[in-house]
Write an enzyme that holds these catalytic residues in place. Structure first.
Site, PDB file in Angstrom:
ATOM      1  N   ASP A   6      -7.915 -11.218  -7.231  1.00  0.00           N
ATOM      2  CA  ASP A   6      -7.124 -11.360  -8.388  1.00  0.00           C
ATOM      3  C   ASP A   6      -7.331 -10.608  -9.624  1.00  0.00           C
ATOM      4  O   ASP A   6      -8.636 -10.394  -9.972  1.00  0.00           O
ATOM      5  CB  ASP A   6      -6.971 -12.738  -8.698  1.00  0.00           C
ATOM      6  CG  ASP A   6      -6.004 -13.036  -9.866  1.00  0.00           C
ATOM      7  OD1 ASP A   6      -5.269 -12.272 -10.073  1.00  0.00           O
ATOM      8  OD2 ASP A   6      -5.765 -14.386 -10.035  1.00  0.00           O
ATOM      9  N   ASP A  27       2.160  -1.796  -9.995  1.00  0.00           N
ATOM     10  CA  ASP A  27       3.684  -2.211  -9.432  1.00  0.00           C
ATOM     11  C   ASP A  27       3.695  -3.710  -9.051  1.00  0.00           C
ATOM     12  O   ASP A  27       4.431  -4.233  -8.171  1.00  0.00           O
ATOM     13  CB  ASP A  27       4.257  -1.258  -8.349  1.00  0.00           C
ATOM     14  CG  ASP A  27       5.364  -1.422  -8.160  1.00  0.00           C
ATOM     15  OD1 ASP A  27       6.251  -1.771  -8.974  1.00  0.00           O
ATOM     16  OD2 ASP A  27       5.696  -1.091  -6.741  1.00  0.00           O
ATOM     17  N   GLY A  36       0.878  -1.172   0.027  1.00  0.00           N
ATOM     18  CA  GLY A  36       0.131   0.062  -0.138  1.00  0.00           C
ATOM     19  C   GLY A  36       0.819   1.322  -0.082  1.00  0.00           C
ATOM     20  O   GLY A  36       0.370   2.351   0.286  1.00  0.00           O
ATOM     21  N   ASP A  47      -5.184  -6.017  -4.505  1.00  0.00           N
ATOM     22  CA  ASP A  47      -4.036  -7.066  -4.497  1.00  0.00           C
ATOM     23  C   ASP A  47      -4.603  -8.538  -4.223  1.00  0.00           C
ATOM     24  O   ASP A  47      -5.471  -8.473  -3.570  1.00  0.00           O
ATOM     25  CB  ASP A  47      -3.018  -6.825  -3.515  1.00  0.00           C
ATOM     26  CG  ASP A  47      -1.665  -7.198  -4.207  1.00  0.00           C
ATOM     27  OD1 ASP A  47      -1.888  -8.405  -4.637  1.00  0.00           O
ATOM     28  OD2 ASP A  47      -0.761  -6.651  -3.869  1.00  0.00           O
ATOM     29  N   TRP A 105       2.025   2.737  -2.435  1.00  0.00           N
ATOM     30  CA  TRP A 105       1.853   3.813  -3.857  1.00  0.00           C
ATOM     31  C   TRP A 105       0.406   4.546  -3.330  1.00  0.00           C
ATOM     32  O   TRP A 105       0.329   5.595  -3.701  1.00  0.00           O
ATOM     33  CB  TRP A 105       1.919   3.024  -4.980  1.00  0.00           C
ATOM     34  CG  TRP A 105       3.131   2.719  -5.626  1.00  0.00           C
ATOM     35  CD1 TRP A 105       4.253   2.951  -5.129  1.00  0.00           C
ATOM     36  CD2 TRP A 105       3.168   2.560  -6.978  1.00  0.00           C
ATOM     37  NE1 TRP A 105       5.491   2.484  -5.687  1.00  0.00           N
ATOM     38  CE2 TRP A 105       4.620   2.496  -6.969  1.00  0.00           C
ATOM     39  CE3 TRP A 105       2.628   2.421  -8.022  1.00  0.00           C
ATOM     40  CZ2 TRP A 105       5.369   2.053  -8.225  1.00  0.00           C
ATOM     41  CZ3 TRP A 105       3.162   2.181  -9.412  1.00  0.00           C
ATOM     42  CH2 TRP A 105       4.697   2.191  -9.632  1.00  0.00           C
ATOM     43  N   LYS A 138       5.086  -1.469 -14.358  1.00  0.00           N
ATOM     44  CA  LYS A 138       6.545  -2.221 -14.022  1.00  0.00           C
ATOM     45  C   LYS A 138       6.569  -3.219 -14.999  1.00  0.00           C
ATOM     46  O   LYS A 138       5.658  -4.228 -14.996  1.00  0.00           O
ATOM     47  CB  LYS A 138       6.718  -2.447 -12.778  1.00  0.00           C
ATOM     48  CG  LYS A 138       8.123  -3.200 -12.656  1.00  0.00           C
ATOM     49  CD  LYS A 138       8.491  -3.318 -11.169  1.00  0.00           C
ATOM     50  CE  LYS A 138       7.562  -4.398 -10.638  1.00  0.00           C
ATOM     51  NZ  LYS A 138       7.984  -4.645  -8.951  1.00  0.00           N
TER      52      LYS A 138
END
EC number: 2.1.1.-
Length: 831
Positions: A94, A119, A58, A78, A60, A159
């Site tokens: 998911d 990320d 958490g 997440d 970000w 990313k």
């Protein structure tokens, strides 16, 4: 016990780790998004809705809650649980499942995200290739979720790992976003393979190709093309190394082939590119004995084929030439002899069957073509219905067919001999030859014509009303146009060949009737003479006043101008005197000529002078009509003098014309000839006002101007601009009027003092002097208070500000707003 030391492998406990602890962030990755946000225009500060995919733990979301505007919607998701964060919504799911999509839609309602962050990374350790592919697949799933929830112009930050799938992902990003750029923030470790891609300006396409987000399509491995063996042969110096290991099933690096097998091979270039050596055949081989006799089979060639990797371009060419010659010697390239096959002629039944097949094939082709055309028509109809283009395409065809017969036909007019009448402007009907030969009467539907004429009149009236309303609106909006309209410049007509519209139209109607009734030559001559008389026209009244009122035409003389203005009256006087008195011989023998300079007389001879010698009768024989005519002439001349101040040369064209007339470059005949051009004799009768105005504005002859005229007008404008404005002149006049009134008042009082006999002369002089001082004393104006703005050093100042003398007043922005409000309220109450 000794103190345990925490592991610091790969520099994990770096400065960003300790900074995150100090700032209260849950992970050091917070500084990655902070640095990316600063580098790319602070997009988080402009985002009201932010989605963080793979948000655990958490960090970000913490940065987004600090940088985003107040009351922004921040959602973190997440696969592992996330501790609750202030001002953030977090849930466990998911991102590759439909459950995550439904929960996101439930939290966002009808909103769209401005920024989507990702990320996430898979659990690594299986192998670099597997980990890189899993990361790319996860990035593509995050992009799919972002595309469903991003707003137009939104931002996506993700990313990815540097791998073989990197270019494929970048291509997909470029299809969906306007600007795509890869970056590696300083907070990311150098030993890490991660990089961040910032995608800005989401295009939000209406239709999305599902293959863009399909992993099987995006990460599909395309088959590699064949090796470029030609480059190895013709450009062996340039070597491209491909470190991809051994080929499948081939684990040797050295390849060898017999020379005779190479000669018999059909693809020599690709074969040479893969070989290292060509082995020499045994000496007792029959084919080799034949080839050894060739001139190209030299000892140097036999040495070159032992190591092909060291050969150059010249050596390979020599080897290929030897191969070609060897194939000719062995007869490998010999062309096969063509065999002639006799074709038996077709029987009658076979010929009929063949023709039937051809006809059947043609019918099938026609049917396919007709079906294709019908499908195209149906497709066009469907498109037209979808676009609401439901108007019938056949509309107007019947009217066009009916009207085609009534169109004007020039050939028919020439054949029937009616072209001459049409050229004279007569509106005649053109009939066909058959109708003229049959002499059939053509009946018209009078009621239909009347209805059509009424409709046309109604439309013309509507157009006139619309044009008048347009002129009124323009006059209200444009002050210059309003002034021109008041002066009459807008309605001035350029051509004055006929003195009045009524006269011109009457004469034209009479001429038309006369031509239709009579066909004799004498009548035609009279008609032509009448038209010529109409076209003869002197200068208009305004033009005469213009030439009379400008000093630049002074060289012509007042007497000449007077004579020119009244030439017709003088001719009338002559005829009247001859009829009334009867002294034609005396008058003809004693003409009274004008006095003109020698230079003027020379100009008259050469240029067909404007002046004419008019004989007059003696004074004692003048009749009453003559005296009346003289009075009329003098009255008109005095009227021209009175209107001299009203005429002004305001344009460069007028000044150029004035210079040319004054200097003798042009005379009256030149001006008349210039006035006759293609726009002069246009018929303006029964035309709408808007059309006439448009013709006046656009149908003009552009006349040349001179530099001197332009400078004269410019100097005149300077003089006009140098004059004070009307308000200043009025103020000066009021000031002078007040001074005169004070002077009159002083005069009256001084007279009263002088009449007082009780006072001495000294006392009278003192009182008069006091009155003069009192009246001539300047009125004292109250000094205005200096306004000092309460800002900077003057803010909250008690006492006089520095550098301010006399009365002053402290003001600020609040007082300014209050004054504006008071004025607004007062204005509102006035209404």
């Amino acid at each position: 016990m000794g103190k345990t030391q925490k592991k610091n492998s790969k520099g994990r406990l770096d400065r960003y780790y300790y900074l995150a602890k100090e700032k209260g962030y849950r992970a050091r990755s917070s500084f990655k998004i902070i640095q990316i946000n600063e580098k790319y225009g602070h997009f988080l500060e402009k985002s009201k809705v932010v989605i963080d995919l793979c948000a655990a733990p958490g960090s970000w979301c913490q940065v987004a809650s600090q940088l985003c505007p107040i009351n922004s919607l921040i959602i973190g998701v997440d696969i592992v649980p996330i501790k609750a964060l202030p001002n953030c919504i977090t849930f466990q799911s998911d991102i590759t499942t439909e459950d995550c999509r439904s929960q996101l839609r439930g939290h966002m309602k009808t909103w769209k995200a401005d920024t989507v962050l990702h990320d996430g990374a898979p659990n690594v350790g299986l192998g670099w290739v597997q980990d890189a592919f899993t990361q790319s697949h996860l990035t593509l799933q995050a992009l799919k979720l972002a595309v469903e929830n991003l707003n137009t112009g939104g931002t996506f930050v993700t990313k990815i790992f540097r791998s073989r799938d990197y270019n494929n992902l970048m291509w997909v990003f470029q299809q969906l976003f306007e600007k795509v750029e890869a970056t590696k923030p300083p907070a990311s470790r150098n030993v890490s393979a991660e990089i961040f891609v910032v995608c800005k300006g989401y295009k939000s396409p209406k239709k999305m190709d599902p293959r863009l987000l399909d992993p099987r399509e995006v990460f599909e491995e395309l088959p590699t093309g064949p090796d470029n063996n030609e480059a190895k042969i013709f450009n062996p110096e340039k070597k491209v190394r491909r470190r991809q290991g051994y080929e499948e099933g081939d684990y040797t690096l050295f390849h060898e082939m017999p020379l005779l097998e190479f000669i018999k091979n059909e693809d020599p270039i690709n074969t040479l590119g893969t070989l290292n050596k060509l082995s020499e055949p045994p000496q007792d081989d029959h084919e080799w004995k034949i080839l050894k006799k060739s001139k190209l089979c030299t000892p140097e060639l036999l040495e070159c084929i032992k190591d092909l990797k060291v050969l150059g371009r010249k050596d390979f060419k020599h080897l290929l030439k030897f191969r070609k010659q060897a194939r000719d010697l062995l007869g490998l390239d010999a062309k096969e002899e063509t065999q002639e096959i006799e074709v038996e002629p077709l029987t009658e039944d076979q010929q009929i069957e063949k023709e039937l097949q051809e006809l059947t094939e043609k019918q099938k082709q026609k049917a396919r073509k007709a079906k294709k055309q019908s499908n195209e028509i149906k497709q066009k109809e469907i498109q037209r219905s979808q676009m609401n283009m439901l108007t019938d395409m056949n509309i107007g065809i019947e009217a066009a067919q009916i009207g085609a017969e009534s169109l004007f036909n020039l050939k028919t007019a020439i054949k029937t001999g009616q072209l001459e009448k049409l050229s004279k402007g007569k509106k005649k009907m053109i009939f066909n030859d058959e109708e003229i030969m049959k002499d059939n009467d053509i009946n018209f539907d009078e009621e239909a014509d009347a209805n059509s004429e009424d409709e046309i009149d109604e439309l013309e009236a509507q157009l006139d009303d619309m044009y008048n309303s347009y002129q009124n609106r323009r006059a209200e909006r444009d002050a210059n146009y309003r002034a021109k309209k008041l002066r009459g410049d807008v309605d001035d007509e350029g051509w004055e060949g006929i003195e009045s519209d009524k006269e011109g139209s009457d004469k034209e109607t009479e001429a038309n009737d006369y031509e239709m009734e009579s066909e004799s030559d004498s009548d035609d001559d009279e008609h032509i003479q009448r038209i010529a008389d109409q076209r003869k026209k002197e200068l208009s009244k305004n033009a005469k006043v213009f030439f009379a009122s400008n000093s630049i035409f002074g060289e012509l003389g007042d007497e000449a101008l007077l004579e020119e203005m009244n030439k017709k009256e003088a001719k009338t006087n002559q005829v009247t005197n001859e009829n009334a008195v009867g002294h034609a011989n005396d008058i003809s023998n004693k003409p009274e000529q004008m006095e003109v300079d020698s230079s003027d007389s020379e100009n008259d001879v050469s240029d067909d002078s404007d002046f004419e010698i008019v004989p007059n009768a003696p004074d004692e024989e003048l009749s009453d009509s003559d005296s009346d005519n003289e009075n009329d002439v003098s009255r008109k001349y005095s009227k021209a003098k009175d209107q001299q101040s009203k005429v002004d040369i305001a344009t460069v064209e007028a000044m150029t014309l004035a210079h040319q007339v004054a200097l003798g470059h042009k005379n009256k005949h030149d001006l008349v000839n210039e006035g006759i051009h293609k726009y002069s004799f246009r018929d303006h009768d029964d035309l709408p006002e808007w059309f006439v105005d448009d013709e006046k504005r656009n149908s003009k002859i552009v006349k040349p101007i001179t530099k001197e005229a332009a400078l004269a007008i410019k100097e005149k404008q300077k003089q006009l601009n140098a004059r004070p404005i009307k308000k200043v002149l009025e103020a000066q006049g009021r000031k002078k009027l007040r001074a005169l009134k004070r002077l009159e008042k002083l005069k009256k009082k001084s007279d009263m003092i002088n009449e007082d006999s009780a006072k001495s002369e000294r006392d009278k002089a003192d009182e008069i002097q006091k009155l003069m001082k009192k009246l001539t004393k300047k009125q004292k104006t109250k000094p205005k208070a200096t306004l000092v703005v309460a800002r900077g050093s003057n803010r909250g100042l008690s006492g006089r500000p520095k550098g301010v003398k006399g009365k002053y007043k402290m003001v600020d922005g609040v007082m300014k707003n209050e004054q504006r409000a008071l004025k607004r309220i007062a204005k509102k109450h006035k209404k």
